[in-house]
Structures are given as structure tokens and as C-alpha cells.
Design an enzyme around this catalytic site. Sequence first.
Site, PDB file in Angstrom:
ATOM      1  N   PRO A   2      50.301  -4.829   1.480  1.00 54.35           N
ATOM      2  CG  PRO A   2      49.873  -4.400  -0.768  1.00 54.35           C
ATOM      3  CD  PRO A   2      50.057  -5.628   0.196  1.00 54.35           C
ATOM      4  CD  GLU A   3      48.629  -4.574   7.360  1.00 51.70           C
ATOM      5  OE1 GLU A   3      48.561  -3.450   8.449  1.00 51.70           O
ATOM      6  OE2 GLU A   3      49.062  -5.697   7.660  1.00 51.70           O
ATOM      7  CE  LYS A  59      44.480  -1.918   5.429  1.00 46.57           C
ATOM      8  NZ  LYS A  59      43.865  -3.238   5.451  1.00 46.57           N
ATOM      9  CG  HIS A  93      51.760 -11.816 -10.953  1.00 42.91           C
ATOM     10  ND1 HIS A  93      51.220 -12.980 -11.501  1.00 42.91           N
ATOM     11  CD2 HIS A  93      52.543 -12.517 -10.341  1.00 42.91           C
ATOM     12  CE1 HIS A  93      51.766 -14.200 -10.928  1.00 42.91           C
ATOM     13  NE2 HIS A  93      52.648 -13.632 -10.039  1.00 42.91           N
ATOM     14  NE  ARG A 112      45.461 -13.904  -2.877  1.00 39.23           N
ATOM     15  CZ  ARG A 112      45.272 -14.373  -1.555  1.00 39.23           C
ATOM     16  NH1 ARG A 112      46.521 -13.920  -0.846  1.00 39.23           N
ATOM     17  NH2 ARG A 112      44.136 -14.509  -0.935  1.00 39.23           N
ATOM     18  NE  ARG A 252      42.739 -12.303   7.825  1.00 42.34           N
ATOM     19  CZ  ARG A 252      43.229 -11.297   7.122  1.00 42.34           C
ATOM     20  NH1 ARG A 252      42.840 -10.243   7.234  1.00 42.34           N
ATOM     21  NH2 ARG A 252      44.481 -11.492   6.609  1.00 42.34           N
TER      22      ARG A 252
END
Length: 266
Positions: A2-3, A59, A93, A112, A252
Site C-alpha cells: 500500500p503506497e 496513503k 487477517h 501485520r 530501505r
Amino acid sequence: MPELPDVEVYRRRIDPDALHREIASAAFGGTDLRQPIPEKLLRERLPGHSFTGTHRHGKFLFARLGDDGWLLLHFGMTGEILLLEHDDPEPKHTRLELRFEDAGRLAYTNMRKLGRVDLVDDPERFLEEEELGPDPIGDAMDGGRLRTRFAGARGTLKAALTDQQRIAGIGNIYADEILLEAGMNPRLPAQELSQSAVDRLAEAMREVLDAAIDADVDPDRMPEGFMIAERRDGGRCPRCGSELVKTKISGRSTYYCPHHQPEPVS
DNA sequence: CCTATAGCCTGACGGC
DNA sequence: TGCCGTCAGGCTATAG
């Protein structure tokens, strides 16, 4: 994933299919996100209401509940929005599931705990409080604007591009993609770009983000020149075949083409 | 003030 | 097959 482009695709799932459908109930997954989901509040505020519109900034995704505020969704690294039929199996999830009166469902899933589900009164005020930068496609983002957003940035170009307070929505993947499109090395000092380079970067930003959205962020439908499929050891530049360099910039993983994005001379 | 670096979580993947 | 280390697209708290 998800960007910005992914979140825009999620927004476009909600927009045609989930607006103006009365919410019958809200259910929760049991385990919380790192920032707890306000279950009690959501149970009070969602059932009986409908989403009346959506808004995305960077986002962040907002779904309006008439005059009663907005549902805020942030996806971290693994969040997703799924629209389901009444008899579809429960996705893994699932953290929040809304059941509509007509039996359809909307699920927010997140493997997560990095993510956020909340209620806010006013998205604009929320964004101000977070000091989020402008959206690179929602707001007019030309070279001049971008230059002012880079003011005072002393680190690398990549760090500036992914700084949500400078520009909202670009993450690790699309930063690399934009830099390839612009032909700029991620380690260039952000300050050292000429105005014409900043113009080019603004153009690349828009092109890459728009193209990813047009492709529905489907890896198989991404434009030819995209490197996303080559993000792995030994991956090659989709434009010239050079082996991509893999390195780490501000913590990153970063890929770039040594031919199209030559090292800064220093 | 600023920037860079760990650390949060969970699952997938590669090497042994 | 199984175990273990490493890594992953976000962000934030802390160190420098």
C-alpha cells in the site's frame, strides 16, 4: 503494497460498490493493530449509516459517514480492502468487517499490526495535524511546488521523496520507480537538483503514479519500463538490460540502474 | 533543529 | 521435510 497507487485502487473499490449501502453490523478480528481499533466507537457509529463518499490523501483513505465523521484507514505494509459477497469465505487477517443490509461485505485485512483504523471528524484537519505534505496527484504538483517541498532537505533524494511530510504517498517501491523514470540516482543530495531536474522529477512522479493506477497496480499490467518485477538479486533494468544495483538507503532496500541513474560525482 | 538507525509484527523464502 | 536466518512495500521512538 500500500503506497499511493494501491490506496487509490482500494478507494476505487469502495467508490462504485460500497457507497450508499446501509451498514448492518461491524465485526472485528480479535487481535488489535499496534494502534488499537476503537471497536466500541465503531460499533456505535457505523451500523445504520452508509458511506457517502471517499477521499484519499497520500496513503490515507477516508470514507465519509454522512455528517457523522469519516472512517480513516491506513494500510501499513500489508493492509488491504476487499469487497465480498455474502457467501465468500472470511479472508485471512480480517481486522474489520462491515456487513451491509443487502448482505454484501467490506473487509479491511492486515497481516501485520502496522496500520490504522479510526474515526475522524474532519480529514483536512487530521492531515494538518499530521503535517502531511501535499498529495502528488491530487494537488497541483509541478516543479515549482516540488522545489518548495524539498526546501531544507539535507539528505538523499530518495529520503526526501519518501518523507510523508514533504510529499504524501510515495513509498519505497514507487520512489525507486520514479527515480528510474527521472534518470536520477537515489543518493543524489536532494538540494543539488537544478530547477529543470526538479521539473523532470515532478513529471516522472505523475507519470509513474498515474500509470500504476491505470494498471490497477496489477504487476502484469504495469507499463514496460517499470522495474517492479525486477526487484530481486540479479534483476535487470527493463530499459537497457544492465544488472540493477541493490543497496540500502536510509534503511530501505533500494534498486537502481547504474546506466540510467549514474552515481553522483563527489 | 535535523537525519539516520533500530524496532515494531508476521509470514514467505532460501540455504543447510 | 524442518529449522533458522533474513527480508518485506510503513512509521515512530530514540540516538547521534
